[in-house]
Design an enzyme around this catalytic site. Structure first.
Site, mmCIF file in Angstrom:
data_model
loop_
_atom_site.group_PDB
_atom_site.id
_atom_site.type_symbol
_atom_site.label_atom_id
_atom_site.label_comp_id
_atom_site.label_asym_id
_atom_site.label_seq_id
_atom_site.Cartn_x
_atom_site.Cartn_y
_atom_site.Cartn_z
ATOM 1 N N GLU A 174 12.414 4.050 -0.386
ATOM 2 C CA GLU A 174 12.105 5.452 0.034
ATOM 3 C C GLU A 174 11.694 5.269 1.564
ATOM 4 O O GLU A 174 10.878 5.978 2.274
ATOM 5 C CB GLU A 174 10.630 5.969 -0.606
ATOM 6 C CG GLU A 174 10.740 6.197 -2.223
ATOM 7 C CD GLU A 174 11.440 7.487 -2.771
ATOM 8 O OE1 GLU A 174 10.971 8.621 -1.941
ATOM 9 O OE2 GLU A 174 12.310 7.753 -3.333
ATOM 10 N N HIS A 250 4.060 7.803 -2.346
ATOM 11 C CA HIS A 250 4.366 6.921 -1.444
ATOM 12 C C HIS A 250 3.116 6.206 -0.893
ATOM 13 O O HIS A 250 1.872 6.829 -1.153
ATOM 14 C CB HIS A 250 4.811 7.593 -0.271
ATOM 15 C CG HIS A 250 6.296 8.207 -0.804
ATOM 16 N ND1 HIS A 250 6.710 9.733 -0.215
ATOM 17 C CD2 HIS A 250 7.566 7.805 -0.931
ATOM 18 C CE1 HIS A 250 7.909 9.923 -0.679
ATOM 19 N NE2 HIS A 250 8.422 8.635 -0.830
ATOM 20 N N CYS A 371 4.485 12.218 6.821
ATOM 21 C CA CYS A 371 5.571 12.422 6.238
ATOM 22 C C CYS A 371 6.668 12.961 7.265
ATOM 23 O O CYS A 371 8.048 12.848 7.080
ATOM 24 C CB CYS A 371 5.632 13.533 4.937
ATOM 25 S SG CYS A 371 4.392 12.746 3.844
#
Ligand code: SUG
Length: 449
Positions: A174, A250, A371
Site C-alpha cells: 500500500e 493503513h 493520505c
C-alpha cells in the site's frame, strides 16, 4: 548540500464519488452512496497545497487518473464502443462500474514507496509503485501511477523506478501509507520504517480477525531490497492487529513520523517497546535521537483516532527546527482530540503549532491530509531535475483552480456514473491537464493508436 522534503499532493479527479468500496475503512463504508461534490473536493485539496506552498514548504502536484477505466472493463469482457461498455456495465454490473469510476488515486500516500538517495546503495531516489492489490478499484491505479511518476521524475541519473510488486495478496503493498523515514536532516542517511499488517508466508505472525491486513511483511521486505536499503537503515514493525479490526486500515491512520519525531497512538504497534527500541538504536547509529510522542488511550481512544484522523496529519519541519501539525477539521470537532491537541503544543516537543484544514470531501472516503500527499526527500540538485511543471506556484494554483471550475461537476450520484458523457468530460480535462503539468501522454486514451 541543501535538501528538502517535497510534498506531492494528489489532485482529486473529476469522478470523485462515495462508492462504499473499501471494506475495513469505516468512513468509506458509512458514506456509501451519498452524493459527492468533485469540484469542492478538488478545491479543498488545492487550498491545502496552496497554503503549505505559501508558508514556504516545497509543494508539488500529482495528476489524477482516467476514469471510468474502460480499458479495465474491456479486460473483464465488456465490448463495443466506450459508451456501450459503460451503459452495459451500468445495467449488468453496477458495482464494477462504480469501482471503475473511483477517484481513489487522489490518496497518493498509496501511490508508491519512496526512498531518498541518502539511503540507497546506488545514491538514487527509488520509487516502487504500490500494487494496492487488496481492492479492485485501487489495484488498477499502478500502471498509470508509474507513467505519471516517470514523467515527473525523469532523469535516470537521479531517479530509479520499479514496477509494482506481483499482483497477489501475498505481496499486498500500500506504498508510503505504511512507510515513514526518520533522519536528522533530509539529506543525511536515515532509518526507513516499514509497518506491515501480517505475514503472508509465516503463520506464526498474528493477523486481524475482521478486516483485511492490506500490507504484508514480505511486500515491505521486497521494496527494501529493490531500493537497495542497508540493513542498519531499516526497521520492520507489525501493526497491532486489534487496531486494524477497529478501522486502522493503513498505519498512517494511527502514526506519523518526520525528522526525529514519531507521533503515534499507544496501541499502534504489536510490540511497541521493542519497536521504539529498534528505532532508537538504528537512528542513533545515524547520529539522530528518536523523539517518540505516544498518545495514551486514556486521552484518545482508537475509535477517536479513526473518527478524527488525528494521526493522518502532516508533520512538517519549519526553518527554525520546530514542527507544524496539519490536521483535518474532524479533529476540532472531537472534544477529546481537540483537548489533546491544545495541550500538545505546550509540552516542549518540536510540535509547536497545529493548523486545521477542511478536507471533508476526501475525509468521507477515509482520506485525510497525510493520505493526500506523497513525500519525496530531495537534494537541491534532484529537486532541480524534477519536471518543474508539477511544482506548485501561485500561477499554477490559479491555472489549476480555473481548470477545475471549467471541467468538474459540483454533484455526482451513482446514476451519473452510467452517463458516458462523464468519461468524455474526464478525458477532455485530463488532456488539458497533461499540458498544464507538462507530463506528455500518460493516460490510456492518449496512448491508443
Ligand atoms: O484505500 N478509500 C481509500 C482511502 C485511502 C486512504 N489513504 C491512506 N490512509 N493513506 C482506501 O480505502 C474509498 C473509495 C470509495 O469507497 O468510494 C477508498 O478507496
Amino acid at each position: 548540500m541543501k535538501s528538502y522534503e517535497v510534498n506531492f499532493d494528489g489532485l482529486v479527479g473529476p469522478t470523485h464519488n462515495y462508492g462504499g468500496l473499501s471494506y475495513g475503512n469505516v468512513a468509506s463504508q458509512s458514506n456509501s452512496q451519498q452524493g459527492s461534490n468533485p469540484r469542492e473536493a478538488a478545491r479543498q485539496g488545492l487550498a491545502k497545497m496552496k497554503a503549505l506552498a505559501d508558508m514556504g514548504f516545497k509543494q508539488g502536484v500529482l495528476a489524477p487518473q482516467e476514469r471510468p477505466d474502460v480499458a479495465g472493463l474491456r479486460q473483464l469482457g465488456f465490448t463495443g464502443s466506450d459508451a456501450d461498455i459503460i451503459q452495459r456495465a451500468a445495467r449488468e454490473a453496477m458495482p464494477l462500474l462504480v469501482a471503475s469510476c473511483s477517484a481513489s488515486s487522489m490518496w497518493v500516500a498509496n501511490a508508491a514507496t519512496v526512498s531518498p538517495s541518502a539511503d540507497t546503495v546506488d545514491g538514487r531516489v527509488h520509487f516502487t509503485a504500490a500494487n494496492l492489490n487488496c481492492k479492485y478499484h485501487r489495484s488498477i491505479e499502478h500502471p498509470t501511477t508509474s507513467r505519471v511518476l516517470a514523467a515527473m521524475f525523469q532523469h535516470q541519473a537521479h531517479f530509479a523506478h520499479h514496477p509494482a510488486l506481483p499482483a497477489v495478496a501475498q505481496f499486498g503493498d500500500e506504498g508510503a501509507a505504511n512507510h515513514t523515514r526518520f533522519c536528522r536532516a533530509y539529506g543525511e542517511p536515515g532509518v526507513e520504517f516499514f509497518v506491515y499488517g501480517r505475514s503472508a508466508f509465516d503463520s506464526r505472525y498474528p493477523a486481524p480477525q475482521k478486516y483485511p491486513a492490506r500490507q504484508t511483511l514480505e511486500a515491505s521486505q521486497a521494496v527494501a531490497r529493490l531500493h537497495g536499503l542497508r540493513e542498519d537503515g531499516v526497521v520492520y514493525a507489525q501493526q497491532n492487529p486489534a487496531v486494524i479490526d477497529q478501522g486502522v486500515f493503513h498505519n498512517d491512520v494511527i502514526a506519523v513520523g518526520n525528522g526525529e519525531v514519531l507521533f503515534h497512538h499507544e496501541d499502534a504497534f504489536l510490540d511497541s517497546e521493542a519497536v521504539l527500541d529498534q528505532l532508537r538504536g538504528k537512528l542513533a547509529g545515524k547520529g539522530g535521537t528518536l523523539q517518540a510522542i505516544g498518545v495514551p488511550r486514556a486521552a484518545v481512544t482508537v475509535e477517536d483516532a479513526v473518527r478524527s484522523y488525528l494521526f493522518n496529519s502532516q508533520l512538517l519541519s519549519r526553518a527554525d527546527g520546530s514542527m507544524l501539525l496539519v490536521v483535518p477539521e474532524e479533529c476540532r470537532n472531537n472534544e477529546r482530540v481537540w483537548a489533546y491537541l491544545e495541550q500538545l503544543t505546550t509540552q516542549g516537543t518540536p510540535v509547536q503549532e497545529v493548523q486545521v484544514f477542511d478536507l471533508k470531501q476526501s475525509m468521507r472516503n477515509g482520506g485525510g491530509p497525510a493520505c493526500l500527499r506523497l513525500r519525496v526527500a530531495l537534494t537541491e540538485t534532484e529537486l532541480a531535475a524534477v519536471n518543474q511543471g508539477v511544482i506548485m506556484t501561485a500561477p499554477l494554483y490559479d491555472t489549476l483552480l480555473q481548470w477545475v471550475d471549467r471541467h468538474y461537476r459540483d454533484r455526482l450520484v451513482d446514476s451519473d456514473l452510467a452517463d458516458p458523457q462523464l468519461l468524455v468530460e474526464c478525458r477532455t480535462a485530463l488532456d488539458e491537464l497533461t499540458q498544464i503539468l507538462k507530463l506528455g501522454s500518460v493516460y490510456p486514451f492518449q496512448r491508443q493508436p
